[in-house]
Design an enzyme around this catalytic site. Structure first.
Site, PDB file in Angstrom:
ATOM      1  N   SER A 115      67.255 -21.440  67.759  1.00  0.00           N
ATOM      2  CA  SER A 115      67.901 -20.185  68.140  1.00  0.00           C
ATOM      3  C   SER A 115      66.888 -19.073  67.961  1.00  0.00           C
ATOM      4  O   SER A 115      65.812 -19.275  67.401  1.00  0.00           O
ATOM      5  CB  SER A 115      69.123 -19.923  67.259  1.00  0.00           C
ATOM      6  OG  SER A 115      68.708 -19.262  66.081  1.00  0.00           O
ATOM      7  N   LYS A 116      67.241 -17.884  68.447  1.00  0.00           N
ATOM      8  CA  LYS A 116      66.236 -16.820  68.456  1.00  0.00           C
ATOM      9  C   LYS A 116      65.868 -16.362  67.050  1.00  0.00           C
ATOM     10  O   LYS A 116      64.880 -15.667  66.867  1.00  0.00           O
ATOM     11  CB  LYS A 116      66.681 -15.651  69.327  1.00  0.00           C
ATOM     12  CG  LYS A 116      68.047 -15.097  69.010  1.00  0.00           C
ATOM     13  CD  LYS A 116      68.325 -13.943  69.958  1.00  0.00           C
ATOM     14  CE  LYS A 116      69.643 -13.266  69.644  1.00  0.00           C
ATOM     15  NZ  LYS A 116      70.785 -13.856  70.320  1.00  0.00           N
ATOM     16  N   ARG A 117      66.631 -16.773  66.071  1.00  0.00           N
ATOM     17  CA  ARG A 117      66.295 -16.385  64.694  1.00  0.00           C
ATOM     18  C   ARG A 117      65.317 -17.362  64.035  1.00  0.00           C
ATOM     19  O   ARG A 117      64.800 -17.095  62.970  1.00  0.00           O
ATOM     20  CB  ARG A 117      67.572 -16.282  63.853  1.00  0.00           C
ATOM     21  CG  ARG A 117      68.327 -14.994  64.061  1.00  0.00           C
ATOM     22  CD  ARG A 117      69.679 -15.039  63.395  1.00  0.00           C
ATOM     23  NE  ARG A 117      70.496 -16.130  63.950  1.00  0.00           N
ATOM     24  CZ  ARG A 117      71.154 -16.070  65.102  1.00  0.00           C
ATOM     25  NH1 ARG A 117      71.086 -14.984  65.822  1.00  0.00           N
ATOM     26  NH2 ARG A 117      71.864 -17.099  65.543  1.00  0.00           N
ATOM     27  N   ASP A 118      65.062 -18.491  64.683  1.00  0.00           N
ATOM     28  CA  ASP A 118      64.179 -19.481  64.056  1.00  0.00           C
ATOM     29  C   ASP A 118      62.714 -19.091  64.176  1.00  0.00           C
ATOM     30  O   ASP A 118      62.323 -18.397  65.110  1.00  0.00           O
ATOM     31  CB  ASP A 118      64.411 -20.859  64.691  1.00  0.00           C
ATOM     32  CG  ASP A 118      65.741 -21.446  64.271  1.00  0.00           C
ATOM     33  OD1 ASP A 118      66.050 -21.368  63.069  1.00  0.00           O
ATOM     34  OD2 ASP A 118      66.475 -21.939  65.143  1.00  0.00           O
ATOM     35  N   ALA A 130      60.439 -18.623  67.483  1.00  0.00           N
ATOM     36  CA  ALA A 130      61.303 -18.572  68.660  1.00  0.00           C
ATOM     37  C   ALA A 130      60.944 -17.416  69.602  1.00  0.00           C
ATOM     38  O   ALA A 130      61.012 -17.567  70.813  1.00  0.00           O
ATOM     39  CB  ALA A 130      62.765 -18.463  68.233  1.00  0.00           C
TER      40      ALA A 130
END
Ligand code: GLU
Length: 448
Positions: free
Chosen positions: A219-222, A225
């Site tokens: 996800s964009k928080r990883d 990313a």
């Protein structure tokens, strides 16, 4: 048939690695086939779009070197307008969507329902012939079977993703839709819409997802990313592009470092791997190191000066030869370019703090007379060059009866503020006699 592909991001969040990989695969396919790579910003979700996200998409694609080919900024998709490469924006194309909805309504293929417009979805199973996934037969789910029709214009008048996506692919003559596998579930709807408009659907190629190293969905928080993490994190585009090529594609001969021109030559859709790709930061860092080491001088200077500029160092204030000589002492020593300001910033500022650890270890009282003696030896040198600096330092150490390191460490700290960095004698030569003596004097004063 001339290939026309597109990257169609929604600017509702920042460009992430999966989006960049989708863009890259479209670009590769266009370049491989001599086709056209279209950029279309799917900005119909007014509440969630941001200009900042659009900017990151454009900057990110440019940074990666994925130039798009056409797209009149007017949003008129009637044909290529050479020399005008603004992307297409869906927000400029509302009239096209309205006309298409009117056509469906007038032919009884769509109908009004509680202020919205719904499309009459086919009740038959739809078979998707996907270049990557193979043939996928989509039956209506139980929930869909109860009401298979879906909204194409919301009651507030805004057209819905499925409609605008298909209208644009149709009007922009897109031949191949290469996109993330998360869109496979939308594709039956899209094929039905193409049929309703009386045209064959494009060839679909749904590319696998990118997973975290532990196999969970990214996800964009990883970590890793967001594209901005690479652009701001000192990565070089050559390494990132090479790495992205390997996410679900492989040249089949175990090679990993590949010139982009070769990938363009070999890339094709059937070779896209079916399995999900796992993000591997170590491999990316390895590629980064390989590219950084092999860069020719000019590219190395360019990237270094850019990294220094971002950190607030204006290298224009220094003679070109000085800048180049300074950077030459860093070549092969750093992996990520954002390490450079910390590693080599001392060349470009006279006032800097000394690392506290170094001060504790090296600016001790017994080192003061030693450093003073070294300073006097350096003051007598002409020319001020690495070999002579080394001989002078070792001679002074001999006279003092200490190892060279006893002088090397405080001298480095005095001249750079750091305990590690480029080779001492070379950096002293680059700094030059005046700067070195000034910095040694400053350190001596500091040593009390
Ligand atoms: N705007 C869609 C997205 O960002 C595009 C999907 C497609 O490529 O068709 O996911």
């Amino acid at each position: 048939m001339k290939v026309r592909v597109r990257f169609a991001p929604s600017p509702t969040g920042f460009l992430h690695i999966g989006g960049a990989r989708t863009a890259l695969f479209n670009w590769l396919y266009a370049r491989h086939t001599g086709g056209t790579f279209v950029l279309r910003i799917e900005d119909t979700d007014v509440a969630r779009n941001t200009q900042a996200a659009v900017n990151v998409i454009l900057d990110g694609l440019r940074w990666l070197g994925l130039e798009w080919d056409e797209g009149p900024i007017t949003g008129d998709a009637t044909g290529p307008d050479k020399g005008d490469c603004g992307p297409y924006f869906q927000s400029h194309r509302k009239a096209n969507y309205r006309a298409r909805v009117e056509a469906l309504l007038s032919r009884g293929l769509a109908y009004e329902h509680e202020g919205a417009v719904k499309f009459k979805m086919t009740r038959e199973p739809v078979v998707i012939h996907d270049a990557v996934v193979g043939d996928v037969r989509r039956e209506l789910t139980d929930r869909e079977a109860a009401d298979p029709d879906f909204v194409i214009v919301r009651s507030d008048g805004e057209p819905v993703f499925h409609l605008v996506n298909v209208v644009d692919d149709l009007e922009m003559n897109i031949t191949h839709v290469i996109r993330g596998e998360d869109h496979l579930s939308n594709t039956a709807k899209h094929i039905a819409l193409f049929r309703a408009f009386g045209v064959p659907s494009p060839q679909y190629a749904h590319i696998p997802l990118i997973l975290n190293p532990d196999g969970t969905k990214m996800s964009k928080r990883d970590q890793g990313a967001l594209m901005t993490a690479y652009m701001d994190g000192g990565f070089v585009p050559e390494a990132v592009v090479n790495y992205l090529c390997l996410l679900s594609w492989s040249p089949k001969d175990n090679r990993e470092k590949l010139p982009l021109a070769e990938v363009v030559e070999r890339f094709d859709l059937p070779q896209i791997l079916r399995a999900n790709a796992r993000f591997d930061r170590d491999k990316l860092l390895w590629l980064q190191g390989e590219y950084a080491r092999e860069f020719g001088d000019d590219r190395f200077y360019e990237l270094s000066i850019h990294a220094l500029g971002r950190a607030g160092f204006d290298t224009n204030l220094f003679p070109v030869d000085y800048v180049k000589a300074a950077l030459d002492t860093c070549k092969g020593k750093i992996k990520l370019f954002n390490e450079l300001p910390g590693y080599a910033g001392f060349y470009f500022k006279d006032e800097f703090d000394y690392t506290p650890d170094g001060v504790k270890k090296d600016f001790i009282p017994e080192n003061k007379p030693r450093l003073q003696k070294l300073r006097d030896a350096f003051a007598g040198l002409s020319p001020f060059i690495a070999v002579d600096l080394e001989i002078a330092l070792k001679r002074v150490a001999g006279e003092l009866g200490v190892k060279a390191g006893v002088l090397v460490h405080p001298a480095r700290l005095a001249c750079t503020g750091n305990t590690a960095g480029p080779s001492l004698y070379h950096l002293l030569e680059v700094l030059g006699k005046d700067r070195v003596l000034l910095r040694l004097d400053r350190a001596l004063a500091r040593m009390g």
